[in-house]
Write an enzyme that holds these catalytic residues in place. Sequence first.
Site, PDB file in Angstrom:
ATOM      1  N   LYS A  85      11.598   6.690  21.828  1.00  0.00           N
ATOM      2  CA  LYS A  85      12.338   5.429  21.965  1.00  0.00           C
ATOM      3  C   LYS A  85      12.547   5.093  23.445  1.00  0.00           C
ATOM      4  CE  LYS A  85      14.590   6.277  17.525  1.00  0.00           C
ATOM      5  NZ  LYS A  85      15.725   6.936  16.873  1.00  0.00           N
ATOM      6  N   ILE A 135      19.933  -2.416  15.498  1.00  0.00           N
ATOM      7  CA  ILE A 135      20.476  -3.022  16.734  1.00  0.00           C
ATOM      8  C   ILE A 135      19.427  -3.929  17.373  1.00  0.00           C
ATOM      9  CG2 ILE A 135      21.414  -2.574  19.032  1.00  0.00           C
ATOM     10  CD1 ILE A 135      22.323   0.158  18.050  1.00  0.00           C
ATOM     11  N   GLY A 176      17.141   1.207  15.195  1.00  0.00           N
ATOM     12  CA  GLY A 176      17.322   0.632  13.861  1.00  0.00           C
ATOM     13  C   GLY A 176      17.728  -0.824  13.846  1.00  0.00           C
ATOM     14  N   VAL A 183      13.176   0.986  17.645  1.00  0.00           N
ATOM     15  CA  VAL A 183      14.185   1.585  18.535  1.00  0.00           C
ATOM     16  C   VAL A 183      15.571   1.163  18.064  1.00  0.00           C
ATOM     17  CG1 VAL A 183      15.020   1.760  20.901  1.00  0.00           C
ATOM     18  CG2 VAL A 183      12.582   1.427  20.485  1.00  0.00           C
ATOM     19  N   GLU A 192      16.710  16.365   9.338  1.00  0.00           N
ATOM     20  CA  GLU A 192      15.652  16.906   8.472  1.00  0.00           C
ATOM     21  C   GLU A 192      15.868  18.412   8.324  1.00  0.00           C
ATOM     22  OE1 GLU A 192      12.930  14.940   7.578  1.00  0.00           O
ATOM     23  OE2 GLU A 192      13.633  13.193   8.705  1.00  0.00           O
ATOM     24  N   ALA A 201       0.844  -1.200   0.000  1.00  0.00           N
ATOM     25  CA  ALA A 201       0.000   0.000   0.000  1.00  0.00           C
ATOM     26  C   ALA A 201       0.876   1.246   0.000  1.00  0.00           C
ATOM     27  CB  ALA A 201      -0.901  -0.005   1.230  1.00  0.00           C
ATOM     28  N   GLY A 248      22.025  14.439   4.954  1.00  0.00           N
ATOM     29  CA  GLY A 248      20.724  13.762   4.981  1.00  0.00           C
ATOM     30  C   GLY A 248      20.419  13.096   6.314  1.00  0.00           C
ATOM     31  N   LYS A 300       7.878   4.065  15.913  1.00  0.00           N
ATOM     32  CA  LYS A 300       8.125   4.396  17.326  1.00  0.00           C
ATOM     33  C   LYS A 300       7.058   5.333  17.892  1.00  0.00           C
ATOM     34  CE  LYS A 300      11.194   8.017  15.851  1.00  0.00           C
ATOM     35  NZ  LYS A 300      11.364   7.646  14.464  1.00  0.00           N
ATOM     36  N   GLU A 338      11.161  -4.542  16.515  1.00  0.00           N
ATOM     37  CA  GLU A 338      12.611  -4.344  16.727  1.00  0.00           C
ATOM     38  C   GLU A 338      13.117  -3.071  16.066  1.00  0.00           C
ATOM     39  OE1 GLU A 338      15.442  -4.694  18.562  1.00  0.00           O
ATOM     40  OE2 GLU A 338      14.857  -6.799  18.563  1.00  0.00           O
TER      41      GLU A 338
END
Length: 462
Positions: A236, A167, A165, A163, A221, A74, A218, A136, A160
């Site tokens: 987080k 890890i 990424g 929080v 933001e 989607a 990058g 998150k 997973e």
Amino acid sequence: MCSDAAPQASANGPGIGACRCLRSDTVTGMSNTTISVGLLGCGNVGGALVTLVAEQNEEVAARTGLDLRIARIAVHSTAKDRGLDIDPSVFTTDAAAVVDDPSIDVVVETIGGIEPARELVLTALRSGKPVITANKELLANHGAELYEAAADAGVDLLFEAAVAGAIPLMRPLRESLIGEPIGRVMGIVNGTTNYILSQMSEHGVSYEAALAEAQSLGYAERDPTADVEGYDAGAKAAIIATIAFGGRVVAGDVYHEGISSITASDINFASRLGFVVKLLAITERVGEQNGQPVVAVRVHPAMIPASHPLASVRDSFNAVFVEGGAAGELMLYGRGAGGRPTASAVFGDLIDAATNKVRGHAGSIGTLVKPVIQPIDDLVSAYYLNLEVTDEPGVLATVASIFGDHKVSIRSMEQEGMGDQARLIFITHQARERDVRATLHELGSLDSVRRIGSMMRVVGES
Ligand code: HSE
């Protein structure tokens, strides 16, 4: 879901939820089970997941017996070229139809934000479909409702990727460390701010210059508020506190301060005193009140000893330091953001949820209680304080007496500069935050104090 033994026809045409079960395990002669995945959202993370599934599917099938198919996706616009090697007919703008599609076995949510993600995830869970989410914000605000829906339906809700990424953190806290009396979890869980602070520390650049660099790369933001003011890390922290302590903690419970007022000279002073400045998400179990656990959960810049394992986490990396009981101290380190690292965590969850579904299992985060959240005023910590003062006889004595009046004990003090440039740099012994704030308030009213520079908590000393 289907297997060779029980193939199902898809009403959606080829490539969309089609169930063509493969036979690839020539060693055991067992057939693979096809799992049709409905993906909601196809941005950085969703797109990277599509690629990872294509790259890894054969090996995953060989190891797990699962043939994962991204059957429907989607998106906002089906016209956009996403550079993905996938049948265009898989895309739709109707996310609810993906969730409702009976041929979809597992739903992956990478839309982000609260609505419509919340409604879609709830619908999927209530209809018995496991959900994997990287969201998150959703979990930090509505986690309890979602965990309950998953438990009621007896299906997995795995997150997973929400929080830190790539890890692995949620699964270690939920499973490996479930028997540990965890005292504290401290993490560098925002890569943008860690990059900025690393640049300031290693190259002596200003906050503004480091932020501009982070934006050009990058990481940050154009509107960096969520990262630099600690909102991202706060969400987080709420999720970590919930999972580490089994308590319903929401984003609104988290005290947060960002890094925008940290100066190059704070970082320089910290370094001279043997510390490194990091934006930390900290959650700890601090006691019990009327039978309820008391939990502290906060995000703020902190000075940590240069010898602490978290001090060596540079650039845009994340790390989480867990202080257990029998296990002692552990640190988990890696990439906390980015499409492929985050998709890797989603992919792991997807395989886990699919495996559980095939076996008729589901994980659970267990019973959650409502903890008492410790007010920041009750925090006990050592503090770094930086005051700009007039350089005259008696000023230090006056300032020191105000510390004493508020029961804040000074551990070390040094003067930096002279005349108009004079500053006093204090490190206190452990003190209560409300007393430190009262000290600063009174110091701010002295003519001899030109400006209260910074106040930073000192964390992680043994
Ligand atoms: N913006 C975050 C960071 C990643 O810089 O770590 C997403 O949570």
